[in-house]
Motif scaffolding. Structure first.
Motif, short mmCIF file in Angstrom:
data_model
loop_
_atom_site.label_atom_id
_atom_site.label_comp_id
_atom_site.label_asym_id
_atom_site.label_seq_id
_atom_site.Cartn_x
_atom_site.Cartn_y
_atom_site.Cartn_z
N ALA A 71 -18.36 -18.56 -27.04
CA ALA A 71 -19.63 -18.75 -27.75
C ALA A 71 -20.01 -17.42 -28.37
O ALA A 71 -20.16 -16.43 -27.65
CB ALA A 71 -20.71 -19.18 -26.76
N PHE A 72 -20.13 -17.37 -29.71
CA PHE A 72 -20.55 -16.13 -30.37
C PHE A 72 -22.01 -16.28 -30.78
O PHE A 72 -22.35 -17.20 -31.54
CB PHE A 72 -19.70 -15.86 -31.62
N SER A 73 -22.86 -15.38 -30.31
CA SER A 73 -24.28 -15.54 -30.62
C SER A 73 -24.71 -14.79 -31.88
O SER A 73 -25.81 -14.99 -32.38
CB SER A 73 -25.14 -15.09 -29.44
N CYS A 108 -20.37 -14.00 -25.98
CA CYS A 108 -20.63 -12.61 -26.38
C CYS A 108 -21.31 -12.65 -27.75
O CYS A 108 -21.59 -13.73 -28.27
CB CYS A 108 -19.34 -11.81 -26.43
N ARG A 109 -21.55 -11.48 -28.34
CA ARG A 109 -22.24 -11.48 -29.64
C ARG A 109 -21.28 -11.85 -30.77
O ARG A 109 -21.55 -12.73 -31.55
CB ARG A 109 -22.91 -10.14 -29.88
N GLY A 133 -22.38 -15.09 -40.51
CA GLY A 133 -22.19 -16.34 -41.25
C GLY A 133 -22.03 -17.57 -40.39
O GLY A 133 -21.74 -18.66 -40.90
N GLN A 134 -22.18 -17.43 -39.07
CA GLN A 134 -22.02 -18.62 -38.20
C GLN A 134 -23.31 -18.92 -37.46
O GLN A 134 -24.12 -18.02 -37.23
CB GLN A 134 -20.92 -18.36 -37.17
#
Ligand SMILES: Cc1cc2nc3c(=O)[nH]c(=O)nc-3n(C[C@H](O)[C@H](O)[C@H](O)COP(=O)(O)OP(=O)(O)OC[C@H]3O[C@@H](n4cnc5c(N)ncnc54)[C@H](O)[C@@H]3O)c2cc1C
Ligand SMILES: Cc1cc2nc3c(=O)[nH]c(=O)nc-3n(C[C@H](O)[C@H](O)[C@H](O)COP(=O)(O)O)c2cc1C
Length: 631
Positions: free
Chosen positions: A548-550, A514-515, A554-555
């Motif tokens: 999974a963060f899209s 996701c975001r 800061g990542q």
């Protein structure tokens, strides 16, 4: 004169037009082939491949095939049995020497197996001794003009090539372009008789819903009967309905819950919906199955329906209102090219007639695309732009986009949820976009479902999905970004019930995307609870949830394919211990990227080269251990 007509229908110019279609595009193309064939004095016979008796194929002389590719390089459902027959090993290489054929494929070059079904069909027919009349035509959704871009030149090439092998007798001539453009409109495909309109007016919301459903079914039956007539086969309403019911089970239901799963500032609204059956009947399904919904987003009392009826010059009787509201999509989908051709016959103003004719012509294809498809122009908007348009109801129903069912992966577990509460769950992302002319557009069904009130009546069907849950001891790798998580929620909830307290349960590794953590992490609390309790951990000690963060602040951007590589050792160990891989969600780039990531894991941890790792993944596919359910 009669002699000329008899000559025109001569069986020596019988042309069989067979199609395989999942969502109607190939059928639309096949219908166009039929119309053009009739104008050129062929005697076309038209039907889906599954309805054709394939054993008679060797005795046909001219056959045109139109087929799409669906799933991940799969044949549409209505050509599967036909295709299976053609693949029989026992068929001789001269089985089809009598047949002259041509194939037009519809596909999307964004998919790895682009137009693979048409390509395979073309080759197989050749392998069985049939003669290709014309080169293989390949329509591509990615082309700015869609499949029409390849279709127009392919069709003119086809008719030229056909004329070489099937010349006309001297009494007949091919029509000129001008004659074709000015050809009279044929009779409508069906006729509407009002036998009894008393009692159609609905009082309650239940009656209102029943009328919409009745109208929807009536139009589907009329279309099926007209198709049967084109195919010169008998049509039986009861057989049609019985076949439909064998494929899916229909329910009258209502909305029990509609809850937003995303934050207000999320890019996409995603909702959790729960439906129950109106009469309390058991909702029977398996994890991996799919729910179908007909979007009755416009009511029969809607102002837009009334305005359209006024344009038809009809009185706004209840039966006409229900037929339009329940049967066709006047306010969301864009009509196809033939709509403009047919409507040009009903424009009273000369300049509007000419504009519609231009849109329907080969030269007007680019402008039609810009006006219609690209802008997602609706039927109501076209009527606003062409104020002298006054068609008959029959023609409107024939060429308007028909209201069709949308599918949603069931996200509940039959045993853990539905058997306990009577409700079935789906997870719906509201589709929204802006056109190049900055017009806001929304998907018909998803925007309706996400805004629907609890208690609203809803018709839904349940049909077999393309994936199913494996026995409890089989480890699972479930890759589902966005709403791709829906079928896996069903898998996991079912597994939890089956394996509670078992020491032999297979691990479940869920890879979600996701975001970010705050806006669109669907069912976050449920996943975190499962992770914290260790419930996904099985006999290998490797189960769990990986996200999974899209767009996490800061990542580094991560997609599911990146997380697969991050978790390479875990994924590899699970694969080596017999895990099955399931991938669900967007059909665009994700399934290919995930496959490449898995191949990468296999290459690194299995110490294999490119070819060997590709073979390893292919073997997973062939042995029923790799599944993709993408849309
Ligand atoms: C087996 C299966 C399972 C599915 N499971 C789910 C699920 O669990 N959850 C879920 O939310 N959906 C799921 N879908 C997708 C769902 O069926 C619908 O396709 C989706 O909700 C859109 O339908 P709609 O009526 O809202 O949009 P429609 O009115 O049908 O409009 C969609 C169309 O709009 C156009 N469009 C959309 N976006 C753009 C854009 N950005 N630019 C230009 N044109 C665009 C495209 O032509 C697209 O085909 C599944 C589909 C299948 C086949
Ligand atoms: C769920 C789904 C899967 C698809 N898979 C493929 C594919 O594997 N290869 C391809 O070339 N096109 C693929 N397509 C694109 C379709 O073939 C294309 O949209 C076509 O016009 C559909 O025609 P139909 O309505 O007759 O089925 C897919 C489309 C959808 C919606």
């Amino acid at each position: 004169m009669d002699d000329v007509h008899a000559l025109a229908r001569s069986t020596s110019r019988r042309l069989v037009v067979l199609y395989g279609s999942e969502t109607g595009n190939s059928q639309d193309v096949a219908e166009r082939v039929v119309r053009e064939a009739k104008a050129r004095h062929y005697a076309p016979v038209f039907m889906p491949m599954e309805s054709y008796d394939v054993r008679t194929l060797p005795s046909e002389r001219y056959v045109v095939f139109v087929t799409s590719t669906t799933g991940q390089g799969d044949e549409p459902k209505n050509m599967k049995s036909f295709w299976r027959f053609l693949l029989r090993r026992g068929l001789s290489t001269s089985a089809l020497t009598n047949v002259s054929y041509s194939v037009f494929g519809l596909g999307d070059s964004g998919y790895q197996k682009y137009n693979i079904v048409a390509k395979k069909l073309f080759r197989r027919l050749e392998g069985l001794g049939a003669h290709a009349v014309h080169e293989l035509g390949l329509g591509d959704d990615q082309h700015p003009l869609g499949y029409e871009a390849a279709l127009n030149p392919w069709l003119s090439g086809l008719w030229k090539a056909m004329r070489q092998i099937c010349p006309l007798p001297v009494q007949l001539n091919d029509p000129s372009d001008e004659e074709l453009a000015n050809a009279p409109l044929p009779a409508a495909r069906f006729q509407i008789d009002v036998t009894d309109s008393a009692g159609v007016e609905a009082e309650t919301s239940r009656e209102h819903f029943e009328r919409l459903l009745e109208a929807h079914r009536a139009l589907r039956i009329a279309v099926a009967a007209a198709d049967a007539c084109d195919a010169s086969v008998m049509f039986s309403k009861s057989e049609y309905e019985a076949r439909d019911c064998r494929e899916k089970t229909y329910y009258d239901g209502s909305v029990r819950e509609n809850r937003c799963l995303t934050s207000k500032d999320a890019v996409k609204d995603v909702h959790h919906l729960e439906f129950e059956s109106a009469d309390g009947s058991t909702l029977a399904y398996e994890p991996g199955d799919v729910l179908g919904v007909v979007p009755f987003a416009i009511g029969a009392d809607d102002e837009r329906v009334a305005q359209l009826i006024e344009r038809l010059g009809m009185s706004s009787d209840a039966w006409v209102r229900y037929l339009i509201a329940g049967g066709v999509d006047i306010d969301s989908a864009s009509p196809r090219r033939y709509f403009f051709e047919a409507m040009s016959h009903f424009a009273e103003e000369k300049h509007e007639k000419e504009r519609l004719q231009y849109f329907a012509s080969a030269e007007g294809a680019v402008d039609l695309y810009k006006y219609n498809q690209r802008e997602r122009r609706t039927v109501c908007e076209i009527f606003d732009d062409f104020s002298s348009l006054k068609p008959t109801l029959e023609w409107l129903l024939q060429v308007c986009p028909h209201l069709h069912e949308r599918y949603y992966s069931i996200s509940s577990s039959p045993a853990a949820d539905t058997a306990q509460t009577g409700a079935i769950h789906i997870t719906v992302a509201s589709v929204k976009w802006t056109t190049p002319m900055k017009r806001e557009r929304t998907g018909l069904c998803s925007s309706w479902l996400t805004s629907i009130d609890t208690g609203t009546k809803i018709a839904f069907s349940i049909c077999k999905g393309s994936i199913s849950l494996s026995p409890p001891e089989v480890p699972l790798i479930l890759v589902g970004p966005g709403t791709g998580i829906a079928p896996f929620r069903s898998f996991v909830r079912s597994r939890m019930l089956e394996t509670a307290g078992s020491s032999t349960a297979g691990d479940i590794l869920v890879i979600f995307g996701c975001r970010d953590d705050q806006r669109d992490y669907l069912y976050k609390e449920e996943w975190e609870k499962l992770e914290d309790s260790g419930s996904l951990v099985g006999s290998n000690g490797l189960g769990g949830i990986v996200v999974a963060f899209s767009r996490a602040p800061g990542q580094t951007k991560k997609y599911v394919q990146d997380r697969i590589k991050d978790e390479a050792k875990r994924v590899w160990t699970l694969l080596e211990s017999g895990a099955k891989v399931f991938v669900a969600g967007s059909a665009e780039k994700m399934p290919t990227a995930v496959r490449m990531a898995i191949q990468d894991v296999v290459k690194t941890h299995g110490s294999l080269d490119d070819e060997e790792s590709a073979r390893y993944v292919n073997k997973l596919d062939m042995s029923g251990r790799y599944f993709v359910d993408a849309w």
